[in-house]
Design an enzyme around this catalytic site. Structure first.
Site, PDB file in Angstrom:
ATOM      1  N   TYR A   1      -9.152  -1.636   4.365  1.00  0.00           N
ATOM      2  CA  TYR A   1     -10.015  -1.191   3.268  1.00  0.00           C
ATOM      3  C   TYR A   1     -10.130   0.315   3.485  1.00  0.00           C
ATOM      4  O   TYR A   1     -10.819   0.768   4.410  1.00  0.00           O
ATOM      5  CB  TYR A   1     -11.363  -1.900   3.372  1.00  0.00           C
ATOM      6  CG  TYR A   1     -12.387  -1.478   2.348  1.00  0.00           C
ATOM      7  CD1 TYR A   1     -12.040  -1.189   1.024  1.00  0.00           C
ATOM      8  CD2 TYR A   1     -13.735  -1.399   2.686  1.00  0.00           C
ATOM      9  CE1 TYR A   1     -12.998  -0.813   0.088  1.00  0.00           C
ATOM     10  CE2 TYR A   1     -14.703  -1.038   1.760  1.00  0.00           C
ATOM     11  CZ  TYR A   1     -14.323  -0.743   0.466  1.00  0.00           C
ATOM     12  OH  TYR A   1     -15.268  -0.367  -0.463  1.00  0.00           O
TER      13      TYR A   1
ATOM     14  N   LYS B   1     -12.642   1.356  12.181  1.00  0.00           N
ATOM     15  CA  LYS B   1     -11.332   1.564  12.818  1.00  0.00           C
ATOM     16  C   LYS B   1     -11.484   1.689  14.340  1.00  0.00           C
ATOM     17  O   LYS B   1     -10.687   1.152  15.106  1.00  0.00           O
ATOM     18  CB  LYS B   1     -10.672   2.825  12.248  1.00  0.00           C
ATOM     19  CG  LYS B   1     -10.118   2.651  10.848  1.00  0.00           C
ATOM     20  CD  LYS B   1      -8.932   1.692  10.891  1.00  0.00           C
ATOM     21  CE  LYS B   1      -8.079   1.759   9.666  1.00  0.00           C
ATOM     22  NZ  LYS B   1      -6.931   0.837   9.723  1.00  0.00           N
TER      23      LYS B   1
ATOM     24  N   GLY C   1       0.812  -1.223   0.000  1.00  0.00           N
ATOM     25  CA  GLY C   1       0.000   0.000   0.000  1.00  0.00           C
ATOM     26  C   GLY C   1       0.842   1.268   0.000  1.00  0.00           C
ATOM     27  O   GLY C   1       2.085   1.225  -0.042  1.00  0.00           O
TER      28      GLY C   1
ATOM     29  N   TRP D   1      -4.611  11.909   6.714  1.00  0.00           N
ATOM     30  CA  TRP D   1      -4.364  12.609   5.445  1.00  0.00           C
ATOM     31  C   TRP D   1      -3.038  12.198   4.790  1.00  0.00           C
ATOM     32  O   TRP D   1      -2.178  13.043   4.506  1.00  0.00           O
ATOM     33  CB  TRP D   1      -4.387  14.124   5.674  1.00  0.00           C
ATOM     34  CG  TRP D   1      -5.681  14.708   6.122  1.00  0.00           C
ATOM     35  CD1 TRP D   1      -6.705  14.093   6.791  1.00  0.00           C
ATOM     36  CD2 TRP D   1      -6.100  16.084   5.960  1.00  0.00           C
ATOM     37  NE1 TRP D   1      -7.712  15.002   7.039  1.00  0.00           N
ATOM     38  CE2 TRP D   1      -7.372  16.222   6.545  1.00  0.00           C
ATOM     39  CE3 TRP D   1      -5.515  17.211   5.386  1.00  0.00           C
ATOM     40  CZ2 TRP D   1      -8.080  17.439   6.562  1.00  0.00           C
ATOM     41  CZ3 TRP D   1      -6.201  18.415   5.411  1.00  0.00           C
ATOM     42  CH2 TRP D   1      -7.475  18.519   5.990  1.00  0.00           C
TER      43      TRP D   1
ATOM     44  N   TYR E   1     -16.151   3.867   7.767  1.00  0.00           N
ATOM     45  CA  TYR E   1     -14.695   3.648   7.853  1.00  0.00           C
ATOM     46  C   TYR E   1     -14.199   3.952   9.274  1.00  0.00           C
ATOM     47  O   TYR E   1     -13.510   3.134   9.888  1.00  0.00           O
ATOM     48  CB  TYR E   1     -13.975   4.529   6.824  1.00  0.00           C
ATOM     49  CG  TYR E   1     -12.479   4.565   6.970  1.00  0.00           C
ATOM     50  CD1 TYR E   1     -11.677   3.501   6.531  1.00  0.00           C
ATOM     51  CD2 TYR E   1     -11.830   5.665   7.544  1.00  0.00           C
ATOM     52  CE1 TYR E   1     -10.301   3.544   6.666  1.00  0.00           C
ATOM     53  CE2 TYR E   1     -10.455   5.710   7.680  1.00  0.00           C
ATOM     54  CZ  TYR E   1      -9.688   4.651   7.242  1.00  0.00           C
ATOM     55  OH  TYR E   1      -8.319   4.703   7.385  1.00  0.00           O
TER      56      TYR E   1
ATOM     57  N   ASP F   1      -4.640 -12.842   3.202  1.00  0.00           N
ATOM     58  CA  ASP F   1      -5.861 -12.046   3.363  1.00  0.00           C
ATOM     59  C   ASP F   1      -6.196 -12.098   4.858  1.00  0.00           C
ATOM     60  O   ASP F   1      -6.376 -13.196   5.417  1.00  0.00           O
ATOM     61  CB  ASP F   1      -6.995 -12.652   2.525  1.00  0.00           C
ATOM     62  CG  ASP F   1      -8.239 -11.773   2.555  1.00  0.00           C
ATOM     63  OD1 ASP F   1      -8.567 -11.215   3.626  1.00  0.00           O
ATOM     64  OD2 ASP F   1      -8.897 -11.644   1.505  1.00  0.00           O
TER      65      ASP F   1
HETATM   66  N1  LIG Z   1      -4.583   6.945   3.479  1.00  0.00           N
HETATM   67  C1  LIG Z   1      -4.872   7.751   4.474  1.00  0.00           C
HETATM   68  O1  LIG Z   1      -5.068   8.971   4.290  1.00  0.00           O
HETATM   69  C2  LIG Z   1      -4.963   7.207   5.882  1.00  0.00           C
HETATM   70  C3  LIG Z   1      -5.331   8.079   6.931  1.00  0.00           C
HETATM   71  C4  LIG Z   1      -5.390   7.569   8.230  1.00  0.00           C
HETATM   72  C5  LIG Z   1      -5.100   6.233   8.472  1.00  0.00           C
HETATM   73  N2  LIG Z   1      -4.758   5.419   7.435  1.00  0.00           N
HETATM   74  C6  LIG Z   1      -4.469   4.019   7.735  1.00  0.00           C
HETATM   75  O2  LIG Z   1      -3.104   3.773   7.409  1.00  0.00           O
HETATM   76  C7  LIG Z   1      -2.944   2.435   6.923  1.00  0.00           C
HETATM   77  C8  LIG Z   1      -2.242   2.466   5.584  1.00  0.00           C
HETATM   78  O3  LIG Z   1      -3.071   3.156   4.654  1.00  0.00           O
HETATM   79  P1  LIG Z   1      -2.697   3.252   3.106  1.00  0.00           P
HETATM   80  O4  LIG Z   1      -3.293   4.512   2.592  1.00  0.00           O
HETATM   81  O5  LIG Z   1      -1.240   2.959   2.925  1.00  0.00           O
HETATM   82  O6  LIG Z   1      -3.545   2.030   2.515  1.00  0.00           O
HETATM   83  P2  LIG Z   1      -3.663   1.553   0.998  1.00  0.00           P
HETATM   84  O7  LIG Z   1      -2.691   2.276   0.111  1.00  0.00           O
HETATM   85  O8  LIG Z   1      -5.106   1.560   0.621  1.00  0.00           O
HETATM   86  O9  LIG Z   1      -3.147   0.045   1.076  1.00  0.00           O
HETATM   87  C9  LIG Z   1      -3.940  -0.916   1.684  1.00  0.00           C
HETATM   88  C10 LIG Z   1      -3.115  -2.153   1.907  1.00  0.00           C
HETATM   89  O10 LIG Z   1      -3.960  -3.111   2.537  1.00  0.00           O
HETATM   90  C11 LIG Z   1      -3.855  -4.348   1.847  1.00  0.00           C
HETATM   91  N3  LIG Z   1      -5.124  -5.057   2.014  1.00  0.00           N
HETATM   92  C12 LIG Z   1      -6.369  -4.629   1.699  1.00  0.00           C
HETATM   93  N4  LIG Z   1      -7.274  -5.578   2.027  1.00  0.00           N
HETATM   94  C13 LIG Z   1      -6.565  -6.615   2.570  1.00  0.00           C
HETATM   95  C14 LIG Z   1      -6.942  -7.871   3.102  1.00  0.00           C
HETATM   96  N5  LIG Z   1      -8.215  -8.287   3.137  1.00  0.00           N
HETATM   97  N6  LIG Z   1      -5.964  -8.674   3.564  1.00  0.00           N
HETATM   98  C15 LIG Z   1      -4.664  -8.283   3.527  1.00  0.00           C
HETATM   99  N7  LIG Z   1      -4.255  -7.114   3.034  1.00  0.00           N
HETATM  100  C16 LIG Z   1      -5.204  -6.285   2.556  1.00  0.00           C
HETATM  101  C17 LIG Z   1      -3.544  -3.954   0.411  1.00  0.00           C
HETATM  102  O11 LIG Z   1      -2.971  -5.053  -0.260  1.00  0.00           O
HETATM  103  P3  LIG Z   1      -2.967  -5.204  -1.895  1.00  0.00           P
HETATM  104  O12 LIG Z   1      -2.612  -3.852  -2.439  1.00  0.00           O
HETATM  105  O13 LIG Z   1      -1.902  -6.228  -2.128  1.00  0.00           O
HETATM  106  O14 LIG Z   1      -4.345  -5.630  -2.271  1.00  0.00           O
HETATM  107  C18 LIG Z   1      -2.576  -2.802   0.642  1.00  0.00           C
HETATM  108  O15 LIG Z   1      -1.282  -3.292   0.897  1.00  0.00           O
HETATM  109  C19 LIG Z   1      -4.357   1.842   6.913  1.00  0.00           C
HETATM  110  O16 LIG Z   1      -4.569   1.124   8.095  1.00  0.00           O
HETATM  111  C20 LIG Z   1      -5.270   3.046   6.884  1.00  0.00           C
HETATM  112  O17 LIG Z   1      -6.529   2.759   7.439  1.00  0.00           O
HETATM  113  C21 LIG Z   1      -4.689   5.876   6.149  1.00  0.00           C
END
Ligand SMILES: NC(=O)c1ccc[n+]([C@@H]2O[C@H](COP(=O)([O-])OP(=O)(O)OC[C@H]3O[C@@H](n4cnc5c(N)ncnc54)[C@H](OP(=O)(O)O)[C@@H]3O)[C@@H](O)[C@H]2O)c1
Length: 278
Positions: A59, A127, A10, A148, A123, A34
């Protein structure tokens, strides 16, 4: 030390892989495991026996979660609980990534780790419920709340703004949601430090400073040297399926306990823009 990174494909995961040196890091994507599949998860965790599991998998489509709550809860809450059970079975430590969206956004000063959760959308609820479950399963879990995210490893706000700016004369961006933009490189470095410091409990990890999405967009456009006009609008004018907190600035007090200082988001954005162009 051996580290298992779940969500290694990710936005954050890719920078964790790049930044983490000096330890053995096993990065897994959803094709490798998964987190909804308990037996496979336990098998791989018991085989690898890591010291730390970093759970960055989720997700993360905030609007998608509204139309598919079952997917949101089975991955973000139940999947996280499965990982915690697997971690417990081998006495591994767990660092779980959580979100500013566990809060309702009604405060006007930075959220501290002990402030009450009151998520507004699916969402955030998934969490928030994950946090509660993990604390029950593994009382010494480390919950790193962030917000963010932006980075070169995937879709993010600055990337969207720059792509839109290439094809439009002006951009309307919401100016009534305030938060902390966070560069995945800086977040990755902080996570590595937290693991090395044997962190536990809830920690808020964001770049320092705050802004609205409009102010963020204006800085992105300026930093990229573009002339496009950025106009402030209200959330009501840009209706989205999921409600978002109006204010979700996270206080850095908890992070300072570990001696970690985060760079300002403006400095982080400058480095992101350089990295994006390189
Ligand atoms: N993005 C934001 O702004 C934000 C803000 C606050 C908190 N967060 C948290 O920070 C963390 C990282 O976020 P991110 O933006 O880097 O996420 P992301 O780019 O959407 O990546 C999601 C990751 O989760 C994996 N994944 C999804 N469903 C899965 C499942 N059922 N089993 C195993 N792996 C699964 C994906 O694998 P594949 O790609 O191989 O499918 C990918 O590696 C998350 O916990 C998110 O909730 C994000």
């Amino acid at each position: 030390m051996k580290v298992m990174l779940i969500g290694g494909t990710g936005l954050l995961g890719k920078d964790l892989v790049r930044e983490w040196s000096g330890d053995e890091v096993l990065a897994l994507g959803s094709r490798d495991v998964d987190i909804r599949e308990v037996a496979r998860l336990r098998e791989i965790v018991e085989k690898e026996c890591p010291r730390w599991i970093v759970l960055a998998a989720a997700y993360t489509d905030v609007d998608g979660c509204e139309s598919n709550p079952e997917r949101a809860f089975t991955i973000n809450r139940d999947g996280a609980a499965n990982v915690a059970q697997a971690a417990k079975s081998v006495a591994a430590k767990l660092l779980f990534l959580s979100s500013d969206y566990v809060f309702d956004g009604k405060k006007t000063s930075p959220y501290e780790t002990g402030d009450s959760r009151n998520p507004q959308g699916v969402y955030g609820k998934s969490k928030a419920e994950a946090e509660v479950r993990l604390l029950e399963i593994l009382p010494d879990v480390c919950i790193a709340r962030t917000s963010w995210l932006f980075g070169t490893g995937g879709k993010c706000f600055p990337d969207t703004i720059l792509k839109l700016a290439a094809s439009r004369p002006a951009l309307d961006v919401v100016n009534d949601q305030r938060g902390c933009p966070t560069y995945t490189v800086d977040l990755a470095r902080a996570i590595i430090e937290l693991c090395r410091n044997d962190a536990s409990g809830i920690v808020h990890v964001t770049n320092s400073g705050d802004c609205t999405w409009f102010e963020f967009a204006r800085e992105i456009v300026k930093g990229a040297g573009l002339q496009i006009e950025v106009r402030p609008v209200s959330s009501a004018q840009m209706a989205r399926p999921a409600p978002r907190p109006a204010y979700s600035v996270l206080a850095a007090t908890s992070l300072h306990r570990y001696g970690i200082e985060m760079p300002a988001w403006e400095d982080a954005l400058e480095r992101y823009l350089k990295e994006r162009n390189s």
